[in-house]
Scaffold this motif. Sequence first.
Motif, PDB file in Angstrom:
ATOM      1  N   MET A 124      39.562  27.377  20.793  1.00  0.00           N
ATOM      2  CA  MET A 124      39.811  26.573  21.996  1.00  0.00           C
ATOM      3  C   MET A 124      41.026  25.658  21.826  1.00  0.00           C
ATOM      4  O   MET A 124      41.015  24.491  22.192  1.00  0.00           O
ATOM      5  CB  MET A 124      38.563  25.766  22.370  1.00  0.00           C
ATOM      6  CG  MET A 124      37.350  26.630  22.672  1.00  0.00           C
ATOM      7  SD  MET A 124      35.860  25.703  23.125  1.00  0.00           S
ATOM      8  CE  MET A 124      36.383  24.991  24.700  1.00  0.00           C
ATOM      9  N   GLY A 125      42.082  26.240  21.248  1.00  0.00           N
ATOM     10  CA  GLY A 125      43.347  25.529  21.126  1.00  0.00           C
ATOM     11  C   GLY A 125      43.504  24.685  19.892  1.00  0.00           C
ATOM     12  O   GLY A 125      44.576  24.110  19.677  1.00  0.00           O
ATOM     13  N   SER A 126      42.500  24.605  19.037  1.00  0.00           N
ATOM     14  CA  SER A 126      42.589  23.738  17.859  1.00  0.00           C
ATOM     15  C   SER A 126      43.326  24.386  16.692  1.00  0.00           C
ATOM     16  O   SER A 126      43.683  23.703  15.729  1.00  0.00           O
ATOM     17  CB  SER A 126      41.193  23.311  17.408  1.00  0.00           C
ATOM     18  OG  SER A 126      40.435  24.432  16.980  1.00  0.00           O
ATOM     19  N   VAL A 127      43.553  25.709  16.754  1.00  0.00           N
ATOM     20  CA  VAL A 127      44.278  26.421  15.704  1.00  0.00           C
ATOM     21  C   VAL A 127      45.545  27.014  16.307  1.00  0.00           C
ATOM     22  O   VAL A 127      45.484  27.687  17.343  1.00  0.00           O
ATOM     23  CB  VAL A 127      43.410  27.536  15.088  1.00  0.00           C
ATOM     24  CG1 VAL A 127      44.215  28.352  14.078  1.00  0.00           C
ATOM     25  CG2 VAL A 127      42.165  26.953  14.428  1.00  0.00           C
ATOM     26  N   ASP A 128      46.680  26.765  15.679  1.00  0.00           N
ATOM     27  CA  ASP A 128      47.940  27.302  16.182  1.00  0.00           C
ATOM     28  C   ASP A 128      47.886  28.828  16.245  1.00  0.00           C
ATOM     29  O   ASP A 128      47.491  29.488  15.279  1.00  0.00           O
ATOM     30  CB  ASP A 128      49.096  26.888  15.263  1.00  0.00           C
ATOM     31  CG  ASP A 128      49.415  25.403  15.362  1.00  0.00           C
ATOM     32  OD1 ASP A 128      48.983  24.782  16.354  1.00  0.00           O
ATOM     33  OD2 ASP A 128      50.067  24.865  14.434  1.00  0.00           O
ATOM     34  N   GLY A 129      48.270  29.362  17.380  1.00  0.00           N
ATOM     35  CA  GLY A 129      48.244  30.810  17.549  1.00  0.00           C
ATOM     36  C   GLY A 129      46.905  31.348  17.999  1.00  0.00           C
ATOM     37  O   GLY A 129      46.806  32.515  18.403  1.00  0.00           O
ATOM     38  N   GLY A 130      45.861  30.520  17.921  1.00  0.00           N
ATOM     39  CA  GLY A 130      44.538  30.938  18.373  1.00  0.00           C
ATOM     40  C   GLY A 130      43.811  31.809  17.374  1.00  0.00           C
ATOM     41  O   GLY A 130      44.395  32.350  16.432  1.00  0.00           O
ATOM     42  N   VAL A 131      42.510  31.939  17.576  1.00  0.00           N
ATOM     43  CA  VAL A 131      41.652  32.805  16.755  1.00  0.00           C
ATOM     44  C   VAL A 131      40.862  33.701  17.711  1.00  0.00           C
ATOM     45  O   VAL A 131      39.811  33.316  18.218  1.00  0.00           O
ATOM     46  CB  VAL A 131      40.684  31.987  15.875  1.00  0.00           C
ATOM     47  CG1 VAL A 131      39.846  32.934  14.995  1.00  0.00           C
ATOM     48  CG2 VAL A 131      41.440  30.982  15.014  1.00  0.00           C
TER      49      VAL A 131
END
Length: 582
Positions: free
Chosen positions: A306-313
């Motif tokens: 939900m936007g907390s990791v760069d590039g997404g998971v």
Amino acid sequence: MDDVAPSTTRRGLLATVGVGASALAGCSERLWSQAETTGPEQVSLTIKTVPADDDRLAATIASRLRENYTAAGIDATHEPVSKAELYRDILLEGEYDVFVTRHSGFDEYDALYGLLHSQFVSERGWQNPFHVSDVTIDEYLETQREADETDRSSVLADLIGHLLQTTPYTVVAYPYTVSGVTEPLQLPIPPRCPREYIEVMSHPENGPRDGPLEVGVFGEGLTEELNPLTVDRNRIDGLLDLVYDPLVRQIGDEYVPWLAEDVEWPEEGQRRARITLREGLEWHDGESLDTDDVEFTLAFLEDTSMGSVDGGVPAPRYRGRQTLLDRTAVIDDRTIDLYVFEASQTAARRLLTIPLLPAHIWTERSEAVADRQTEAITVANEDPVGSGLFAVSEATTATEFELESFDAHVLRGTADRPELLEGFSQFEGITFRIAPNPGAMGGLLIDGEIDVTASELPPETAREIRNATATRTVTGTTDAFYMIGYNSRQDELGNPNFRRLCSRLIDREHAVSEFFEGFAQPATTPNALVGLHDWDFDDELETSPDTDPLAFPGTDGEPNTSRVQSLFADIGYRYEDELLLE
């Protein structure tokens, strides 16, 4: 079909670099380089699959493939690993050369998009596990999404033709589904998915019964992982699809509104679907299900952080379908607009078949717990909360898994429900009885302790059930197939000519006759080789005798060694003492 012109080989590239370096460095350095360079090594491949106790057919195919690779001069190893480890190696880590496994099949031709598009080359799951990056494949996959039905057939034919040349994977056979059943239970088709369970439980001659439908399955750890987003665990086929409902269910070739009351597609050329949810939808924990949950699910699959990791998971499952979505617009609690990228309605409707997740539970699972992993894709989800016709019972144990009727489900009480649910349900839930192996599962059926088997029956167990006095077998067709997959990041397997020749080293008709004992269809058409055995456009595909991907270079399952060696020589390889060299 003409051969693909051999690409620059690793050997040729190294030779070219070596010549340039020698010219610059002088004679003495050239002699030093030659003294230090080791000779070519034998081509080596490891074939991974599950043990025979888990899937005898996959293990047998892998064993025969190893024998045929060895006959071709390849240093081949067959490495059986547990199902969880196999999926982890293939779908999460990419640690394999060749694998053999049973694939569940494609619900629609657009499923090839997620399997092969280079957009997913670094993602996990069944999104491009072959790590293939091919601009031509991408173009065909994108074009077929946008094309109308007439043009789409032509594009798919071109795509299949290209896949036969590049061969990221190949299909061996389409097994029949075989289930054992006790008399007098009526079993229209072996149960593997929600539609098939509902048909058994709706049949007027099967009840009503005071008690659940007793279903036999076999395997280890089948209920340890109940996360609908993960792919690296063993699980009971169809179980989570009974617990988690989608907006629309695919029933055969039809798309039937399920949690959605109505799906309105505007005039041709528009990219919006207006979804109206049924009134009174609930999750299993009593919370209301509304369009916020729909919006959340589609966004969460794209990025579980939900936007907390760069590039997404991204989630490891349903990503191919999710990429059809451009954006959403919530109108009210029951109405939401889904805007799709350029895609035909035929392709875009797959988006509506994604199971919905409750936002009030999964929002809290967005925290990153490891590199490129979130809690959402690592949590076991031991107490799943869905919105399906069945909820997980607290009475579940290691040997029994109980699904109880979810009486608050809107489709259990409404008169306006899909035709499939007429007469549903004659049973009070479903109980899965878990056996350690196929023989033990068959024994439960013969002893009258279960009603039907749902795990695949090997031929020997099927014979025991047919020979018993109060049991029989039921056979059905399926879209599932046994496939051989290649890791294009492995040195030799990066060469499409090499992959294409390896795909010929299995006699498909012999495998069906000997391994499946006739309970399968061999992949004997170009479209069947890529997983589309029900496609009707074989006349648009062409091959030549020299490049025929179906032509096994041998007889009755045994390869002709001299013929195989000649074929490898034709694509630039050489032999030394009967060994195929890199």
